[in-house]
Every structure is written in structure tokens, then in C-alpha cells.
Design a protein around this motif. Structure first.
Motif, short mmCIF file in Angstrom:
data_model
loop_
_atom_site.label_atom_id
_atom_site.label_comp_id
_atom_site.label_asym_id
_atom_site.label_seq_id
_atom_site.Cartn_x
_atom_site.Cartn_y
_atom_site.Cartn_z
N LYS A 41 32.63 -24.71 20.46
CA LYS A 41 32.50 -23.29 20.16
C LYS A 41 31.29 -22.68 20.86
N TYR A 42 30.21 -23.46 20.94
CA TYR A 42 29.02 -22.99 21.64
C TYR A 42 29.33 -22.77 23.12
N ASP A 43 30.02 -23.71 23.74
CA ASP A 43 30.36 -23.60 25.16
C ASP A 43 31.30 -22.42 25.41
N LEU A 44 32.28 -22.24 24.53
CA LEU A 44 33.23 -21.13 24.70
C LEU A 44 32.56 -19.79 24.46
N THR A 45 31.59 -19.77 23.53
CA THR A 45 30.83 -18.53 23.31
C THR A 45 30.07 -18.15 24.58
N ALA A 46 29.48 -19.13 25.22
CA ALA A 46 28.76 -18.87 26.47
C ALA A 46 29.71 -18.34 27.54
N CYS A 47 30.92 -18.90 27.59
CA CYS A 47 31.92 -18.42 28.56
C CYS A 47 32.31 -16.98 28.28
N ALA A 48 32.50 -16.65 26.99
CA ALA A 48 32.86 -15.28 26.62
C ALA A 48 31.75 -14.32 27.01
N GLU A 49 30.51 -14.71 26.76
CA GLU A 49 29.38 -13.85 27.13
C GLU A 49 29.32 -13.65 28.64
N ASP A 50 29.58 -14.71 29.40
CA ASP A 50 29.56 -14.59 30.86
C ASP A 50 30.63 -13.61 31.35
N ILE A 51 31.80 -13.65 30.73
CA ILE A 51 32.87 -12.72 31.10
C ILE A 51 32.45 -11.29 30.80
N LEU A 52 31.87 -11.06 29.62
CA LEU A 52 31.45 -9.71 29.24
C LEU A 52 30.31 -9.22 30.13
N LEU A 53 29.40 -10.10 30.48
CA LEU A 53 28.29 -9.71 31.35
C LEU A 53 28.77 -9.41 32.77
N ALA A 54 29.76 -10.19 33.24
CA ALA A 54 30.31 -9.93 34.57
C ALA A 54 30.99 -8.57 34.61
N ARG A 55 31.68 -8.21 33.54
CA ARG A 55 32.28 -6.87 33.47
C ARG A 55 31.19 -5.80 33.46
N GLU A 56 30.16 -6.03 32.65
CA GLU A 56 29.09 -5.05 32.51
C GLU A 56 28.42 -4.78 33.85
N ALA A 57 28.36 -5.79 34.70
CA ALA A 57 27.72 -5.63 36.00
C ALA A 57 28.46 -4.64 36.89
N HIS A 58 29.71 -4.35 36.57
CA HIS A 58 30.51 -3.44 37.40
C HIS A 58 30.77 -2.11 36.70
N PHE A 59 30.00 -1.83 35.64
CA PHE A 59 30.12 -0.53 34.97
C PHE A 59 29.89 0.59 35.99
N PRO A 60 30.70 1.67 35.97
CA PRO A 60 31.69 2.06 34.97
C PRO A 60 33.13 1.64 35.31
N ALA A 61 33.31 0.63 36.13
CA ALA A 61 34.67 0.20 36.45
C ALA A 61 35.40 -0.20 35.18
N SER A 62 36.68 0.14 35.12
CA SER A 62 37.49 -0.14 33.93
C SER A 62 38.14 -1.50 34.05
N ILE A 63 38.77 -1.94 32.96
CA ILE A 63 39.55 -3.18 33.00
C ILE A 63 40.67 -3.06 34.02
N ALA A 64 41.29 -1.89 34.08
CA ALA A 64 42.35 -1.68 35.08
C ALA A 64 41.81 -1.91 36.48
N ASP A 65 40.58 -1.46 36.74
CA ASP A 65 39.98 -1.65 38.07
C ASP A 65 39.61 -3.12 38.31
N MET A 66 38.93 -3.70 37.34
CA MET A 66 38.37 -5.03 37.54
C MET A 66 39.42 -6.13 37.53
N TYR A 67 40.53 -5.90 36.83
CA TYR A 67 41.55 -6.95 36.72
C TYR A 67 42.74 -6.70 37.62
N ASP A 68 42.57 -5.83 38.60
CA ASP A 68 43.58 -5.69 39.65
C ASP A 68 43.61 -7.01 40.42
N LEU A 69 44.81 -7.53 40.58
CA LEU A 69 44.95 -8.89 41.11
C LEU A 69 44.29 -9.06 42.48
#
Length: 941
Positions: A850-878
Motif C-alpha cells: 500500500k505504501y508503494d502504491l500510494t507513492a505511485c498514485a502521488e507520482d501520477i498526480l504530481l506528473a499531471r500537476e506539472a502540466h497544469f492547466p492541461a486537462s485529462i483529455a489533453d494529457m491522456y491523448d494516446l
């Protein structure tokens, strides 16, 4: 626009005088481009062409009109043009009004022809209208042209003869069209003595104004129903007795029911006569019955005529059903036989007893393709045995069908007759084919009726002497059809087709009753089934009395979600098993910019010990490559795993947080506001800000742009009512809920119009999962919002759940699981907490996990935050996913998958097999009545 309309448009363009300046825009208009877009190109605003006389439409075509004789140089200039590359043009085209050259840049395929002939290559250009190129139409446009011309004739005749459009006369009109189709084909294939005999006779004997065309046609039809032989010998006594006119006496005796009965013909106008002659001018010798039949069936259907040509199903798609059903086995036996004449003879005898039965046959596509493929195998057998001269031992009457509407049923029989003649010409020669073609056989083997109400065993008895026909009319189809007389002892029956899908919400009362006749009393909740489920159940029941195998094209929803535990246990209890399947893919048609419906192909059989074959599209890098895997079992989710039905669970079956629906407005749409509406209220009444909160539905999560909503606690109601625009909204909510007289919940909620039906918020944050999301994203677009934000009912919410939950939800493991067990809308995911989350198979998670997965979740959220204000639609375009976000997800997948098996999975197939293995074990080990882990459910407002 559809293919038929496009062909007509470019044919008209080629016939008009060539205008150098106008051609590019007229050409684009023929492929459905709107005048507003063309206007911008005309003015040069959107025209980035760098070639003289050029017009460039981005992501479409770069074309240029040049001086006479300069086509070659202009074509080369288009190919090397930087603008062509920059605009991602799919085609280039150059013409001077005398010649035309074009190239499809991706494939390198080219066309070079005289300008008047370019409509003959219209199939080459279909991708310009968003229509996938289909080889049969690309190589041979006659079928589309014939459909277009017959459609014009049909519409004009109904306009002039409105009584023929009534229910009482529509069958006569359709029968007349079937007669015309036969005549056009017969005059171009030497079935009639003289090429073009029918069209030339009509043109010569009828008045230009069309006034007597009906009498000319009637006399021709009368001749083809009058014998030219007596006691087996040529004899004109019957023709003389009938007083057949000399100009009609040239036509042979056809009968077979096609020209028997009434010879009445609708009256023609000048235009109708012209349409008939234009149709006759085509070379019908090139007609493909498997293509033409499926398109022409729409001509006679008022509702379908607007979708003319869209019913065409490509041969490769049909073979995805027929090959694994039985054709692959025949070819394998042919290869094994080699030149052994005894083995070849046994194979030929086997094929002569095979019945192909399509209980939703439409215009006969599947039957025609099956017949042609079997004739090809038989011809090779005869060649190896030195008996190429032999006639076919495969009777048309072995190709049975049921069709609800009379005209497609007629076209199906006619298509099979044409296919038989074409195969005879191909494998035996024109002389032998003609010698045995006429008169037509009067046997009636395509039934017009409701397949879900008819007894399939009585129509396609597997044990031989069944169905002896009483009627003389090939084109009459009584529901109580008796029997066609031929032996089929020991033969095999293969059931196939593409039945109507129709989800439960779109079925008529009559269609619900059809399903009820099959399922009522056998299973609960059958009303949730797609209409196509009826065909699977009928085929399974048929298989309990025979050694038949069946395969149908179906919506992928029958192998997902709540339909699986309703339908498939019933089928498996009949002794049938899934013998092969093709997982979800697009069943494309000829509609412009229509990707087609998402389907699966499922084959079932009661034959035991068969190797199961699972076909699936490869990964995204090779998306058009079909992979085959031989497995021991295929379950109802089309996974190589044991037969098990995923049961919806109201609570998580493992150590997972509670996931619940968001808050429902429940007839309270006025509780929602746009950002502008909210700002307008707050500007005038600043203290109202405490009543307005951010609102997230599926779209808002993906776009990152929340709407606003009213969120009013009980102790703030009086204050809210003091603000006029809010008070007015609450009054409208109360009124809307009160009007729902049959809904007691709405009636009760009308007393508290300030409230959503649910009143849940997070303390610190809320994890939000959209209910509907695109399959084109490599991961589910779960997100996290502040606890005081309101989550709508088109999302699922996890209030203050541990962050490692995000690592699970956004993993590839969860993506493939919900893709298999949750229902889909086309290919889009329709998420379900009870099926997708509560049932998600998960190994035991240690605190370190759970600790390792929490770190992974935080990394995903931080990676998204780095591209603010890009949306999920923008960032998850294949194609445009940020590299740091991609790496964060890959790291998350690696951590999670190592928890499952100690390494990364090779592919999604391996992931699914492991998940089903775990689910099977989880259900076996779970004590009855096990309760879910107690976790946060969200605070009630």
C-alpha cells in the motif's frame, strides 16, 4: 453521404462540361464537404496550396487543375509539395479536363485515366468521405452504380403509382424490381440470346414519354412465363396459343416462379423510362451478388432508403464468421487429401450434405459467400481428380435462410441463383452454365417470417428428407412452408449470420414479446437482453437435437456486464460451449464518417473436445493485426478462462474502499449552474457564495472545468429563498419533482427542493471516476477533487479513500478488467462500481504494498500537476501523452503487476487470464454472506 450518393455525384460531375476554376470545389462537394468550408477555400482563407491552380484541404486532399498536357508535371509538383506534407493530405490529384492522375499517399496506390472515366474509380476516393476503402467496391463500382439507378427508378415509380406504395401492393412492387434485376443480369450474361436484348427491346418498343412502357414490360414478362418446349422438345405451340408478340418471342422461358402470377407493371413516366434505360446500360455481368444484394435491399424500405448502400458487409468480415465455423476445416481436409482421389471424393460427398442456415439472412450475404467459397473448394477437388467438367454436387437448397421482410428474401434467392450461374461460368465454362440455367428451379428455400417465432428444426431438419415444396412459385414464401425434397442423411448444419442487435431500451413491444417467447420462464431479468440474444438461444436449442454449430455477429454487450449471467448459463446448460470467438472490433459499413458498430463474433457448438480458437486485435501498435490463440476454454467474457459469471456485488468483496454513485439532482436540473450564472448571482448577492460549489460530472472531470451547483444546508434554506434567482430555481425544482406523479421518491423530494437526492461530500478530498470514458485513453481518467466539491451522479465517488485506490483504478490491470466485465457503449467504457470495482480481483496487499502504491498514485498526480492547466483529455491523448506522466503510469503498472505475479505481464490477454483465475479462486474461498471491509462512505451534508 453514403457510397451510392457519392458515386451519383461524381458521375454527374464527369458528365458536365469541365470548368477549370470550379472543378476542385465541385469534386470536394461530391464527397460531402459543406458549402461553408468550400466557401473559405474559394476565398483563399483556408487554402494553403503552394501549387499553381491548387486547392488544399487539410487532412484530406491536395488537388490542382492545370493546362492541357501538364498533368504529369503538376502531379509531380503535388507529390513533392511541402504543403502536401504539412497539411497531412491523404490524396493528391491533378487533371486538365482530359486526363486525371491521383495517388493515395499512404499506400502509394495510383489512378491514371481519361477524365470522363474517373467515376469508374470512385471507390478509390471513398476515404475522402471518411469511408473505409473496401476492395470489392474499389475494384468494381458496378454494384453501387446499379443500386443508385434502381433507387431513382423505384422512387419515381412510387411517385407516379402511389397505390403501389400501399401495404397491399408493396409486395407487387418489390416483385417487379426483382424481375428487372434478373432481366438486367440475364441480358449481359448471354442468358438472353443477345447482349442488351431486354434494354434494347424496351427502348425500341416503348414511347419516349414512357406512356406504354408498362405494356411492353408486361408482354416481355408474359413471354418469359410461357414455355418454349412441349414434352421436352422445342415447340412453339404454347407461345402461339398465348399469342406472344413477335418482338417478345425472343425472350426465353424462365418461370421458376419469377415471372408467374400477375404480369401487371406500374406505369412509367418519361423520367422513369430514362432511369430504366440508364440502369440497363450498365454491365450487369460484373455484379457481385454478395455486395449488390445487401445494398439493393434498402431500395424497397422507406426507412432505410436514406441509408442506401450502408448495409454492405465486406467479404473479409463475413469470412471472420464462416472460416472458423466450417470453411477452415474444409480447406484443411482438402490440404490433407492432397491428390488422393478417394479422400477427395469423400470430401466432395461431405460438402454436398453440408447445410448453411442463416436465420436472419437479409439479402443473403452470408449464404452467397458460403456458397461461392464452397464452390471454389469443390472446383479444386474436381481439378485434382481430373473431373473439371462435372457439374456441382452442392445444391442451392442447402443454403437456407429466414428473413422477416419479403423483398430481401426475394433478393436472397435471386442472389444465390446469380452466384450459382457465375460459379458455373467460372468453373465449367459459359456453354455448360447456360445449358443448365433455364428454366429456373421452382424450389423455395428462403422463408419469409419471424425467425424467433418459427421452428428452425422444421425449416432446416438436419436428418434429411425435409421440406418438400408444394408451391410452384420460387418467390412466394408461405410461413407454413412444407418441404424441399432432397436427401441429406448424415449431413452437417452450420448456422450463421448477422442478426439485428437492438439493446433492451430500443426494442418494440413485439420484439420484447419475441424474446419473451424464448426466455420467459427460463430466466429472470431476460428483458435486459439485447435482441440478438434470441438467435443465440434458438441456435443453442437447435444444437441440442443436432450436431449443428452456430456463429453470429453480435453486439459486444452480450459478453459483458449484466447480460452475461442472464444469457450464457442458459446456453451452457444446453450442452453448447463457445468454440471460437473474435473479441471486439468495428463492423464497418459504407456510411460516411461512420466507424461502424462494435461487435464480437461468437461460435457455439455441442460438439465436444474441439480446440477453442480465440481471435483478437493486436496491441495498439499493430491495431489491424488479428492474433489467434488456441485455448482449452473460452468463457462468456471471451477470455481464455473457466466458465464463470461475474456477479454484481453491492459491496467490495475484498479489502477495497467503498465506491458509490455521486449525488443525483433527481429532476432538479435547476440546481446546476454555469460558471457565468453563478458569477452573476454572487456579484449581486456576495453572501450567496456559501450556497454555490464546484460541480463535477464525467465531462467536467475529463475537461478539468467544473460547473457550479447550489448546495444548500437545511439551516440555510430561508437565506437561499431570500435571493430571487435562487428562490426561482428552487420553485422550478419543486414543481418538476411534484409533476412526477408515479415516482414516490420525486414526490417526497419536492418537499426539499434545495437538496440533491444524495447529500455526500468528502472531509478532505474525493476520488472521482467518470461513469463513461473513452477506450482510446490508455488508462481510466480517475481524478481527485477537494472534499467540498459536489460529485454528480454520472461519476462514482470514493470519499477520503486511501490514495493507493487511485493506483488501482488507473492501472492497466483495472482497465482490462472493466473492459471485459462492465458493459460498453460502442467501445467506450461504461463503468460500474458493483461489477468493475467491487468484484476486482486483488492479491492481499501488505502495508508495504500500500505504501508503494500510494507513492505511485502521488507520482501520477504530481506528473499531471506539472502540466497544469492541461486537462485529462489533453494529457491522456494516446499520441500526445506527456513523457513524465507515461513513465509514472508505467511505474505504477510495474509495481502493481509484480504484486500479482512477480513481473510485468506480457499483454492484456495474460492480464485477463490472471484476473479471472483470481476471481474464480476468490469466489471459491469466500464464505457465504461475507461482508465488505468497513471504509469511509463520505459525510452526509
Amino acid at each position: 453521404m453514403n457510397a451510392v450518393e457519392i458515386e451519383a455525384a461524381i458521375s454527374d460531375l464527369a458528365e458536365q462540361p469541365f470548368h477549370k476554376e470550379e472543378f476542385p470545389f465541385a469534386f470536394l462537394a461530391a464527397f460531402g464537404h459543406k458549402e461553408t468550408a468550400l466557401k473559405r477555400l474559394r476565398t483563399g482563407n483556408n487554402n494553403a496550396s503552394d501549387v499553381p491552380g491548387g486547392v488544399l484541404l487539410r487532412n484530406n486532399i491536395h488537388l490542382a487543375v492545370c493546362d492541357v498536357g501538364a498533368v504529369g508535371d503538376t502531379f509531380k509538383a503535388l507529390r513533392v509539395s511541402p504543403a502536401t506534407t504539412k497539411a497531412k493530405a491523404k490524396f493528391i490529384l491533378a487533371t486538365d479536363g482530359q486526363t486525371l492522375e491521383a495517388e493515395e499517399l499512404a499506400s502509394g496506390e495510383t489512378v491514371a485515366c481519361a477524365y470522363p472515366d474517373f467515376p469508374n474509380h470512385f471507390g478509390f476516393f471513398l476515404p475522402l468521405a471518411g469511408i473505409s476503402t473496401i476492395k470489392e467496391i474499389k475494384d468494381n463500382p458496378i454494384d453501387v452504380r446499379a443500386t443508385g439507378r434502381l433507387n431513382k427508378l423505384y422512387v419515381e415509380l412510387l411517385r407516379e403509382n402511389p397505390d403501389w406504395a400501399t401495404d397491399e401492393r408493396r409486395a407487387d412492387m418489390n416483385h417487379f424490381m426483382a424481375r428487372l434485376i434478373f432481366c438486367f443480369f440475364a441480358e449481359d450474361t448471354d442468358i438472353f440470346n443477345g447482349r442488351g436484348l431486354f434494354t434494347k427491346t424496351v427502348e425500341k418498343m416503348s414511347e419516349r414519354d414512357g406512356s406504354n412502357t408498362h405494356t411492353v414490360l408486361s408482354e416481355i414478362f408474359r413471354a418469359m412465363n410461357t414455355p418454349t418446349r412441349h414434352e421436352g422438345k422445342l415447340d412453339d405451340r404454347h407461345r402461339k396459343a398465348a399469342n406472344i408478340r413477335s418482338w417478345a418471342d425472343q425472350f426465353p422461358y424462365v418461370n421458376g416462379g419469377l415471372f408467374s402470377g400477375s404480369i401487371e407493371v406500374p406505369r412509367f413516366t418519361r423520367m422513369a423510362r430514362t432511369y430504366l434505360l440508364h440502369a440497363g446500360s450498365l454491365n450487369w455481368n460484373q455484379i457481385n451478388p454478395d455486395i449488390f444484394g445487401s445494398m439493393i435491399q434498402a431500395v424497397a424500405d422507406d426507412e432505410e432508403r436514406g441509408e442506401l448502400g450502408m448495409h454492405y458487409t465486406s467479404v473479409p468480415n463475413i469470412l471472420k464468421v464462416l472460416n472458423p465455423l466450417f470453411l477452415d476445416d474444409l480447406r484443411a481436409q482438402l490440404a490433407e487429401a492432397g491428390d488422393n482421389k478417394i479422400k477427395l471424393l469423400n470430401l466432395r460427398k461431405r460438402m454436398a450434405r453440408i447445410r448453411v442456415f442463416d436465420p436472419a439472412c437479409g439479402s443473403g450475404n452470408f449464404l452467397v459467400i458460403a456458397y461461392k467459397q464452397m464452390r471454389e473448394i469443390e472446383a479444386e477437388i474436381n481439378r485434382r481428380r481430373g473431373e473439371a467438367h462435372l457439374g456441382s454436387a452442392i445444391p442451392l437448397t442447402n443454403f437456407r435462410g429466414i428473413e422477416l421482410r419479403d423483398f430481401p428474401a426475394e433478393i436472397a434467392r435471386l442472389a444465390l441463383i446469380i452466384a450459382e450461374f457465375q460459379c458455373d461460368v467460372l468453373y465449367r465454362g459459359q456453354k455448360d452454365a447456360l445449358a443448365e440455367f433455364l428454366p429456373l428451379d421452382s424450389q423455395n428455400w428462403i422463408v419469409c417470417g419471424n425467425a424467433l417465432r418459427l421452428d428452425w428444426l422444421s425449416l432446416c431438419d438436419p436428418d434429411g428428407t425435409s421440406v418438400k415444396l408444394v408451391a410452384d412459385d420460387l418467390f412466394s414464401t408461405p410461413l407454413n412452408q412444407t418441404e424441399i425434397d432432397f436427401e441429406n442423411e448424415g449431413g452437417e448444419t452450420y448456422i450463421c449470420g448477422n442478426p439485428p442487435y437492438l439493446g433492451s431500451k430500443w426494442q418494440s413491444d413485439a420484439q420484447k414479446a419475441d424474446l419473451g417467447a424464448i426466455f420467459d420462464g427460463r430466466v429472470k431479468n431476460w428483458k435486459s437482453l439485447d435482441y440478438v440474444a434470441g438467435w443465440f438461444m434458438k441456435a443453442a436449442d437447435y444444437g441440442t437435437n443436432t450436431k449443428a454449430s452456430a456463429a453470429f455477429v453480435a453486439t459486444n454487450s452480450i459478453c459483458q456486464g449484466l447480460q452475461v449471467p442472464i444469457l450464457w448459463p442458459l446456453i451452457f446448460r444446453t450442452g453448447n460451449q463457445i468454440t471460437f470467438a473474435h473479441t471486439s472490433f468495428k463492423w464497418a459499413n459504407l456510411a460516411s464518417h461512420n466507424a461502424g458498430v462494435t461487435v464480437v463474433i461468437v461460435g457455439i457448438s455441442s460438439k465436444m473436445n474441439l480446440v477453442k480458437r480465440l481471435y483478437s486485435l493486436a496491441d495498439r501498435e499493430n491495431a489491424n493485426v488479428v492474433e489467434l490463440k488456441e485455448v482449452q476454454n473460452i468463457n462468456a467474457y471471451l477470455v481464455a478462462a473457466p466458465n464463470i459469471e461475474i456477479q454484481a456485488s453491492p459491496r467490495p468483496t475484498q479489502d477495497l474502499p467503498i465506491m458509490q454513485f455521486g449525488n443525483h439532482t433527481y429532476y432538479g436540473v435547476d440546481l446546476l449552474l454555469t460558471r457565468y450564472e453563478a458569477e452573476e448571482i454572487i456579484v449581486k448577492w456576495p453572501s450567496s457564495a456559501k450556497l454555490i460549489r464546484d460541480f463535477y460530472g464525467s465531462q467536467e472531470i475529463v475537461s478539468g472545468l467544473p460547473r457550479k451547483c447550489l448546495w444548500i444546508n437545511d439551516n440555510d434554506v430561508d437565506f437561499a429563498l431570500s435571493i430571487p434567482p435562487i428562490s426561482q430555481r428552487l420553485q422550478r425544482v419543486a414543481s418538476a419533482r411534484a409533476k412526477m406523479k408515479s415516482d414516490k421518491s420525486a414526490q417526497k423530494l419536492s418537499e426539499t427542493p434545495h437538496k440533491f437526492r444524495e447529500q455526500f461530500l468528502g472531509n478532505q478530498y474525493t476520488i472521482v471516476i467518470p461513469a463513461i470514458s473513452s477506450e482510446n485513453r490508455p488508462y481510466l481518467p480517475a481524478s481527485i477533487v477537494n472534499g467540498d466539491c459536489v460529485v454528480g451522479h454520472k461519476c462514482y465517488a470514493m470519499y477520503d479513500a486511501p490514495l493507493w485506490s487511485i493506483a488501482l483504478i488507473t492501472s492497466r490491470m483495472h482497465w482490462v478488467w472493466i473492459g471485459a466485465v462492465c458493459a460498453r457503449l460502442e467501445m467506450r467504457f461504461s463503468y460500474s462500481n458493483t461489477l468493475g470495482w467491487n468484484s476486482f480481483p486483488l492479491p492481499f496487499l501488505t502495508e508495504q504494498n500500500k505504501y508503494d502504491l500510494t507513492a505511485c498514485a502521488e507520482d501520477i498526480l504530481l506528473a499531471r500537476e506539472a502540466h497544469f492547466p492541461a486537462s485529462i483529455a489533453d494529457m491522456y491523448d494516446l499520441d500526445n501523452m506527456p513523457e513524465n506522466l507515461r513513465r509514472a503510469h508505467e511505474r505504477n503498472d510495474e509495481v502493481l503487476e509484480r504484486i500479482y505475479i512477480g513481473r510485468r505481464f506480457k499483454n492484456d490477454t495474460e492480464r485477463l487470464e490472471k484476473l479471472f483465475e483470481l476471481y474464480t479462486k476468490m469466489m471459491a474461498d469466500a464464505p457465504k454472506g461475507q461482508s465488505a471491509t468497513k471504509t469511509t462512505k463520505g459525510k452526509k451534508a
